[in-house]
Design an enzyme around this catalytic site. Structure first.
Site, mmCIF file in Angstrom:
data_model
loop_
_atom_site.group_PDB
_atom_site.id
_atom_site.type_symbol
_atom_site.label_atom_id
_atom_site.label_comp_id
_atom_site.label_asym_id
_atom_site.label_seq_id
_atom_site.Cartn_x
_atom_site.Cartn_y
_atom_site.Cartn_z
ATOM 1 N N THR A 186 40.413 25.128 52.266
ATOM 2 C CA THR A 186 39.916 25.630 53.564
ATOM 3 C C THR A 186 38.831 24.658 54.043
ATOM 4 O O THR A 186 39.156 23.626 54.623
ATOM 5 C CB THR A 186 39.369 27.077 53.473
ATOM 6 O OG1 THR A 186 38.342 27.131 52.496
ATOM 7 C CG2 THR A 186 40.463 28.048 53.130
ATOM 8 N N LYS B 203 40.424 25.737 44.791
ATOM 9 C CA LYS B 203 39.826 25.528 46.118
ATOM 10 C C LYS B 203 38.551 26.353 46.196
ATOM 11 O O LYS B 203 38.408 27.377 45.519
ATOM 12 C CB LYS B 203 40.790 25.897 47.231
ATOM 13 C CG LYS B 203 41.140 27.349 47.427
ATOM 14 C CD LYS B 203 40.151 28.243 48.089
ATOM 15 C CE LYS B 203 39.607 27.705 49.382
ATOM 16 N NZ LYS B 203 38.661 28.734 49.976
ATOM 17 N N THR C 37 35.351 33.614 41.864
ATOM 18 C CA THR C 37 34.613 33.123 43.040
ATOM 19 C C THR C 37 35.312 32.069 43.888
ATOM 20 O O THR C 37 34.662 31.325 44.579
ATOM 21 C CB THR C 37 33.258 32.539 42.607
ATOM 22 O OG1 THR C 37 33.503 31.416 41.769
ATOM 23 C CG2 THR C 37 32.439 33.552 41.892
#
Lengths: 409, 409
Positions: A157, A183, A194
């Site tokens: 992202t 990622k 996380t």
């Protein structure tokens, strides 16, 4: 054999293929334009899997799907899309997951419980899955597969680089491959995986053993990093094995044959976790905090995270300021036992404080020079026990603000 | 009478004098140049006091002095210096406190237990108190006193404006003055007074009653604000009364005669707390978070603080981005009961989310316009109970980074 596996190097480029595992990536234009944003992984036969998920009490629809529906002994596929996390999307989000899962199950002819799913990106916007489903429908297992680096890229992202790592080890005489992708660059905090990370191997082990290994690994890798103390609604760490390696099935975490594999597995995960910190939104420094002398390992981790998450500490690191007073502040606010008058603090190899005061040999100039390094090591002894812990984090920079002030625009 | 006191206005400029209380300010050049950095308050006769201090386990030497040594029934003076917090300074710091306290006790001829002290500024550097002691020695009670605005200015560190507020009320027929000053702009977090604040009055009440009022007040004022989630080693909130008002001594918090005073006292403290948020380091927005529907008030506060302290939420506010997904994220990570599928979120008067999804009438444009305001109100109902809480905070801007990356240089 075990020794041999431990001495092999981590691989970052051109990760090896794993027998029985195929990766496909697509450009679906769901949110991002001109880049691939969908990863589909297909297993030739039933793979085993293990998962650790966000501790958030408002998890995304994909997280709920995995936690409640998939059959960890019979996994045939994994779908990951980036750009929209399908979180806080209510019943429509559940339907979206169902449509995505169904389309892959139908294409490869398996039960829907055989399909794992993860989504990452903006929260609270409905995910229009139509082009994702269309892409999934085009999958033909005779198609050329995507590379692992393409797989890592397709799940990004705000990441500025793809995160992937691999290690080859041996179980008995069998070559075992461990590939991992991840990622994440913001909304990264301990207290669960996380971010998204997926690891793949061919070791012939049970689902329960892989789950045990995954839990141990999570604590010392993805739960030992923090960028901004924020925990996502979508955090997912999944591991899969095709079970194709030709050694006897291993069930027990204490089996001598599996020890080298476990070490290598952890090494790959720690490496991926550190890559996430290095790519922390706006990060200019990589900081290792070693906390010693706490009453327990758990207490050490709480104190280390209190330091790592302190905005004042993080901005001092960004400013290359050896402001150890802010470390004392963060120790104090952690609420864990620490002896103010015994605390010792090292920045690099420089003892800056001991016995409750600045060390007599402390020279700010010398430490200020050290602060110019990209990698900063800080060691703290809180003087009350034998507990210890290590946390990795990054600084808080202008760039973090810039990235996050207009993430959606 | 009580009604009259409640309708009076908060005063910000030219705070009234209080019978029996004298303020003196000095330029000692301890850390800052060309500005006053020392405040000394002297009470004509024994004043009563009350105090709330940092929850930090590594408190400063001045905090330790107040917690362990002062006599709250017989206070004669208060010393506050800015620029150096005398925290993490070991035995030498204790000696420094002793020297400062002794010099004032000697000058005004009282026991050292009659002197309260507070320091604010850099942590971990020895405080050279010589010029502070020299200034204290020059105090002559016949000297002209300083104004309250000078007092408020002299305790500033990175504050960009002095913080002071006052209210006049009545107890019986007596005019009661409540003056307050505060400092703080970073390292501000709930979980204690989180900065320095001093309030002064002439009400004739007992030390124990003042302590009770102070505790109640702290929870809804200084413990209800957060700038960066960091808690200082020096946080101190002290209240003093000269007891000079000519009404009967009040001991009981339920005494009808004291209710108007309590309300006014809280009003002044809340006003000071809000001023701190408005001066939050780099703050461009003032944010009020009302959390409802939690299982308890305590739970509501935890969730509200989780939102208020989230760097991702704070940067979205700075970016004027109605990114309510980040609110959901912060609710989820708080670890307190909340119903994902019942959560309602209002930004201003706009219902943006309900029943686990974006509201059908939500128009991002309208809310995006609202986000351009300086004051942002956010209301959240987490749908599981009757608990509620209110927290004030600010955004996280580039300026916060700039200020804190080079605080010491």
């Amino acid at each position: 054999m075990v020794n041999k596996s431990e001495s092999s190097q981590i691989i970052f480029e051109r990760l090896p293929d794993i027998d029985g595992i195929k990766t496909y990536t697509f450009e679906t234009n769901t949110k991002y334009k001109n880049r691939e944003d969908l990863l589909v992984v297909v297993f030739d036969k039933d793979a085993i899997a293990a998962g650790v998920y966000t501790s958030s009490l408002c998890p995304s629809a994909p997280v709920e799907w995995c936690k409640e529906n998939i059959n960890y002994d019979k996994i045939r596929g994994l779908v990951v899309n980036s750009g929209n996390s399908n979180a806080f999307t209510g019943k429509r989000g559940v339907q979206t997951v169902s449509n995505m899962v169904n389309s892959l199950a139908k294409n490869i002819n398996c039960n829907i419980e055989g399909i794992a799913i993860a989504s990452t990106g903006v929260i609270g916007e409905f995910l229009d899955e139509s082009s994702i489903v269309e892409a999934i429908e085009t999958i033909d297992l005779r198609m050329p597969t995507s590379t692992w680096i393409d797989a890592a890229k397709s799940i990004m992202t705000t990441d500025t680089f793809p995160k992937l790592a691999s290690k080859v080890c041996k179980i008995g005489n069998c070559e075992i491959i461990i590939n991992g992708i991840a990622k994440g660059s913001g909304m990264i905090a301990p207290d669960m995986a996380t971010m998204l990370s997926f690891m793949f191997t061919n070791a012939n082990i049970t689902h329960s053993l892989l789950q045990e290994i995954l839990r141990e690994t999570t604590n010392i890798s993805f739960n030992a990093i923090t960028v901004d103390g924020d925990t996502s609604t979508s955090d997912t760490f999944l591991a899969f094995s095709s079970n194709k390696a030709d050694h006897r099935l291993i069930k027990d975490i204490n089996d001598p044959l599996i020890q080298g594999f476990i070490n290598s597995f952890k090494e790959v995960a720690i490496n991926l976790a550190k890559q996430i910190v290095r790519d922390g939104e706006g990060a200019t420094k990589f900081v290792t905090i070693d906390l010693e002398g706490a009453i327990s390992n758990n207490s050490a981790n709480i104190i280390a995270k209190s330091i790592a998450n302190s905005p004042l500490f993080k901005t001092a690191i960004f400013g290359e300021d050896p402001n150890w007073g802010r470390i004392v502040m963060a120790i104090g606010k952690a609420g864990e036992p620490a002896s103010r008058d015994k605390v010792k603090i090292w920045i690099g190899n420089n003892l800056v404080a001991s016995e409750g005061v600045v060390d007599i040999n402390y020279k700010e100039d010398m430490v200020a020079d050290y602060m110019k390094n990209k990698n900063i090591n800080i060691k703290i002894d809180v003087g009350v026990g034998e507990g210890s812990g290590r946390i990795w984090t990054c600084d808080l920079s202008h760039q973090y603000i810039t990235i996050n002030a207009d993430y959606r625009s």
